[in-house]
Design a protein around this motif. Structure first.
Motif, PDB file in Angstrom:
ATOM      1  N   LEU A  73      -2.478   1.914  -5.654  1.00  0.00           N
ATOM      2  CA  LEU A  73      -1.723   1.017  -6.537  1.00  0.00           C
ATOM      3  C   LEU A  73      -2.672   0.082  -7.284  1.00  0.00           C
TER       4      LEU A  73
ATOM      5  N   GLU B 172      -0.160  -5.588  -4.463  1.00  0.00           N
ATOM      6  CA  GLU B 172       0.649  -4.373  -4.335  1.00  0.00           C
ATOM      7  C   GLU B 172       0.082  -3.454  -3.264  1.00  0.00           C
ATOM      8  N   ARG B 173      -1.239  -3.304  -3.249  1.00  0.00           N
ATOM      9  CA  ARG B 173      -1.865  -2.418  -2.258  1.00  0.00           C
ATOM     10  C   ARG B 173      -1.637  -2.932  -0.834  1.00  0.00           C
TER      11      ARG B 173
END
Length: 666
Positions: free
Chosen positions: A388, A393-394
Motif C-alpha cells: 500500500l 495504510e501499510r
C-alpha cells in the motif's frame, strides 16, 4: 536534486557534465589515459541566485556521471539507484546503441519518471541526420518510464542547447525541493566511495536515500553493526551542519577505518539498523526479454550501491507456473549470498548470472522475508498490505491481517522509520498494544481472548482439583504462536474485565476454585507463621509437619492444595514459599537484572539474597518456569513484559501477602 547521466560509451556523458558544471568527473589516471569513465564521477551546479557563502546545500544540483561501457553496467547501477532525474544521452553520429537500450532499461526498472533525452554532438551531423536521431530517441523511450520525456539537442563543443538544458534542470530542481516523502524517515546513506583525508580521517561519500544527519550524530554501518560518530559533513560540495534526503553527501567519521568500508554498505540511523540475506519484493520483467524468468534462476541483485549474487523465487501463482513472463509483474523472494542493507521501498534491479544484461526491476516490500510458508495465502495477504502507498495504510492493513500480531519495532526498522513515527500512524483498529511495541488487531484480539477462555474451561473440566494452569502453561495450551508480550497484555485485559482471575502464577475462571476441607483450613492457619518466618530459605513439608506436630503426608497434601489455590508457591518438591516472600524475591531479581543489562546470574542473585548457591539456582529456575525470567545459556534474562508480582498486575490479593487465610473458593 541528484541528476544522473546514462548512455552508451563515448556518447558524451562526461563532456556534457563538464560543459554544464566546469568539473571533469574523470579523476583516475586510467580514465585520463583511455578517455573513458571507469568509476562514478561527481559534479555540482549552483542554482541561479544561490549564495555559496551561506552554504545552501539545497540550492545546487548534484551530478552522477556513470560509465557507459557494457562491462561497467554494475558500476552504473551503483550510481543510478540514488538519482532523482535522468539524462539519457544519445550521440548524434552514432544513434541508439546497445548500452543506450540497457541504460534505459535500468532507469525504467528503477522507476525513474523524471528526465530528458539529450542528443549530443549535434555539431557533427547535418540537420537531416539530427532529426532522424531525435525521432529514433523519442521512439526508444516509448513504453518506458521516460515515455514522453523531452528530446533536447546539445553540443558541448559549440555550447548549443546548453542554456536550455540548464534551465530545465534548474526548474526541475526547484520543483523537486522538499517533495521527497522519505525525508522524515531514519537517515540512510548508500556508500559508493571511501577514502582517508588528512586532518579529517575516514570519509565516505554517497547519496542520502532518506532522513537527515547532523554533525555529532551516531550512525551504524550496515551490514556489520559497528557504531560511528559524524565528525564533519559536506553536502552538494559545501560544508554544512546538516545533510538530508536527495543530496550527495561526504561524511567524516570517527570510529571506522577506511579498510573496514566497502561500496554497497550503508550508514544508517540506529533505529533503521538491519541487514538481510532474504527479502520479498514486487518485480517486473523487462518487456524486451526473450524468455520468462523462472524460480531458481541465479541472478545479480543490485540494491543501493551493491551487486550481490542471489536466486529468485516467484511467489505469485500464475497460469504459466513458477515463471514470470516478459512485461509481467509478480511478488518474488530474493535469496542473497550474503547479508545486505535493504528497506521497504528501495529499488532493486536484477541482471543475469553472467552480468551481461538487465532482466528485471522492482521494489522491496519486506526485508524480513520468511524462510518457510512464503507462498501461503496469509503471507501473500501480508505482502499486499506492505504494497500500500502510505505508511499509515501499510501499518493498519498489516495489523488487520496478522493473526499473531505485529512487532512494530521490527516493522519500523524495515520501513526505515523510527518506532515513534510508526506509532503515530496507528488508528483505533489496533485494540491491543504492548509497551515494547507489539500490536494485535481488533478481530484477532477477540478471537485470541475466546480461545484463551475456552482453553481455561477445558483445563478446569479435566483438572477440577487444581486452581488452574500457570500463565506459561496456559499460553502453550491456548495460544502457542501468540508472542508472549501480546499474551501477557491479553491476560491483563481479561483480568481487568473480570473474565478471569490471576492468583500468583496461576490463572482461573471466576467461577472456578478449590475448596479446602475443615482439616486443611485448620492446617493452613497453623503453618502460616512458620512459612512467614522461613524467609528466603523457604519452608519444607517435613519441617512444618514437625513444628506443628502434624502428619507429614497430611501436611504434604494440604500444602499442595494451597499451592493449587495460588496461596503458596512450590519451588521444588516439598519446598514452599508464601506469596509475600516470593514477591520480595522477584523484586530482588528485577533489581539485579536492571543493574546488569537485563541479566541475572546465580552468583549475583545468591549475593543479593544471602542464600546458598543451590537455593538461588532453584528459585531462579522457578522464576523461569512462571515467566518472570528466561534462561539463555548460563544466565537468566528478565522478561521485560512480565507483570508477575508487580503491584496491581498478576500479583496475589492483598489478603494473601501476609498470611494464609482459609477462604471459600471463588
Amino acid at each position: 536534486m541528484i541528476v544522473g547521466t546514462a548512455g552508451h560509451i563515448d556518447h558524451g556523458k562526461t563532456t556534457l557534465v563538464k560543459a554544464l558544471t566546469g568539473v571533469d568527473t574523470d579523476r583516475l589516471p586510467e580514465e585520463k589515459k583511455r578517455g573513458i569513465s571507469i568509476e562514478l564521477g561527481y559534479a555540482f551546479l549552483d542554482l541561479p541566485g544561490a549564495d555559496p557563502a551561506k552554504a545552501e546545500a539545497a540550492a545546487s544540483i548534484g551530478f552522477i556521471d556513470v560509465p557507459g561501457h557494457e562491462r561497467l553496467v554494475h558500476t552504473m547501477l551503483a550510481g543510478a539507484t540514488g538519482i532523482d532525474h535522468a539524462l539519457l544521452l544519445v550521440a548524434a553520429d552514432d544513434g541508439v546503441m546497445p548500452q543506450t537500450r540497457e541504460h534505459l532499461a535500468v532507469l525504467s526498472l528503477l522507476g525513474l519518471r523524471e528526465g530528458a533525452v539529450v542528443v549530443t554532438k549535434a555539431d557533427r551531423v547535418d540537420a537531416a541526420r539530427l532529426a532522424a536521431v531525435q525521432a529514433e530517441a523519442a521512439a526508444l523511450v516509448q513504453g518506458s518510464s521516460l515515455a514522453g520525456a523531452p528530446v533536447l539537442t546539445v553540443s558541448a563543443h559549440t555550447g548549443a542547447g546548453l542554456a536550455e538544458l540548464r534551465e530545465r534542470l534548474w526548474t526541475a530542481a526547484r520543483s523537486h525541493a522538499g517533495r521527497d516523502a522519505r525525508g522524515d524517515g531514519a537517515f540512510r546513506l548508500a556508500i559508493d566511495r571511501a577514502f582517508t583525508l588528512g586532518g579529517v580521517g575516514t570519509v565516505v561519500t554517497g547519496t542520502v536515500h532518506a532522513g537527515r544527519v547532523e554533525i555529532g550524530d551516531e550512525l551504524v554501518r550496515v551490514p556489520g553493526g559497528q557504531r560511528v560518530r559524524v565528525r564533519s559533513l559536506h553536502a552538494q560540495n559545501r560544508v554544512v551542519e546538516q545533510a538530508e534526503t536527495g543530496q550527495r553527501c561526504a561524511i567524516g567519521l570517527v570510529g571506522l577505518a577506511k579498510d573496514e568500508i566497502a561500496r554497497g554498505q550503508w550508514l544508517v540511523a540506529p533505529a533503521a539498523m538491519l541487514s538481510t540475506d532474504r527479502l520479498d519484493a514486487s518485480l517486473t520483467l523487462w518487456h524486451d526479454e526473450a524468455k520468462p524468468l523462472r524460480s531458481g534462476t541465479p541472478v545479480h541483485v543490485h540494491i543501493g550501491a551493491i551487486d550481490m549474487p542471489g536466486t529468485v523465487a516467484i511467489l505469485d501463482g500464475h497460469e504459466e507456473g513458477d515463471r514470470l513472463m516478459p512485461g509481467a509483474s509478480a511478488r518474488v523472494q530474493l535469496v542473497l549470498r550474503s547479508p545486505v542493507g535493504a528497506w521497504h521501498g528501495d529499488r532493486v534491479v536484477l541482471r543475469d548470472a553472467s552480468a551481461s544484461r538487465t532482466l528485471a526491476g522492482g521494489m522491496v516490500l519486506d526485508p524480513h522475508a520468511p524462510v518457510r510458508y512464503r507462498r501461503t495465502p496469509q503471507r501473500l495477504a501480508e505482502l499486499s498490505a506492505l504494497a500500500l502507498p502510505t505508511l499509515p495504510e501499510r501499518v493498519a492493513a498489516l495489523v488487520d491481517v496478522a493473526p499473531h500480531g505485529v512487532d512494530l519495532a521490527r516493522l519500523a526498522a524495515a520501513q526505515g522509520q523510527s518506532l515513534a513515527s510508526l506509532l503515530s500512524g496507528l488508528d483505533e483498529a489496533v485494540t491491543l498494544r504492548t509497551p515494547d511495541g507489539w500490536a494485535l488487531g481488533a478481530v484477532q484480539t477477540a478471537l485470541a481472548g475466546e480461545a484463551l477462555l475456552a482453553a481455561l474451561a477445558r483445563f478446569h473440566a479435566g483438572h477440577p482439583e487444581e486452581l488452574g494452569p500457570d500463565a506459561a502453561r496456559l499460553r502453550r495450551l491456548a495460544l502457542p504462536r501468540l508472542p508472549e508480550p501480546l499474551f501477557r497484555a491479553l491476560l491483563a485485559r481479561l483480568q481487568t474485565d473480570a473474565r478471569l482471575h490471576v492468583r500468583g502464577a496461576f490463572v482461573h475462571l471466576p467461577e472456578h476454585g478449590i475448596k479446602l476441607s475443615a482439616t486443611e483450613e485448620r492446617l493452613a492457619q497453623k503453618v502460616s507463621p512458620g512459612l512467614a518466618a522461613a524467609g528466603f530459605e523457604g519452608a519444607w513439608v517435613r519441617d512444618l509437619a514437625r513444628d506443628t506436630q502434624e502428619s507429614e503426608p497430611l501436611m504434604r497434601v494440604t500444602l499442595a492444595r494451597l499451592a493449587q489455590r495460588g496461596e503458596l508457591m512450590q519451588v521444588v518438591k516439598d519446598l514452599y514459599y508464601p506469596p509475600a516472600t516470593m514477591a520480595r524475591l522477584c523484586s530482588i531479581a528485577r533489581e539485579v537484572a536492571h543493574a546488569h543489562d537485563g541479566e541475572v546470574t546465580a552468583a549475583r542473585f545468591r549475593d543479593a539474597t544471602s542464600l546458598g548457591r543451590k537455593r538461588a539456582i532453584q528459585i531462579l529456575e522457578y522464576l523461569d518456569r512462571i515467566g518472570l525470567l528466561r534462561r539463555i545459556g548460563d544466565v537468566h534474562r528478565l522478561r521485560a513484559d512480565s507483570q508477575l508480582f508487580r503491584d496491581g498486575a498478576a500479583s496475589p490479593r492483598p489478603e494473601d501477602t501476609t498470611t494464609i487465610t482459609p477462604a471459600a473458593a471463588s
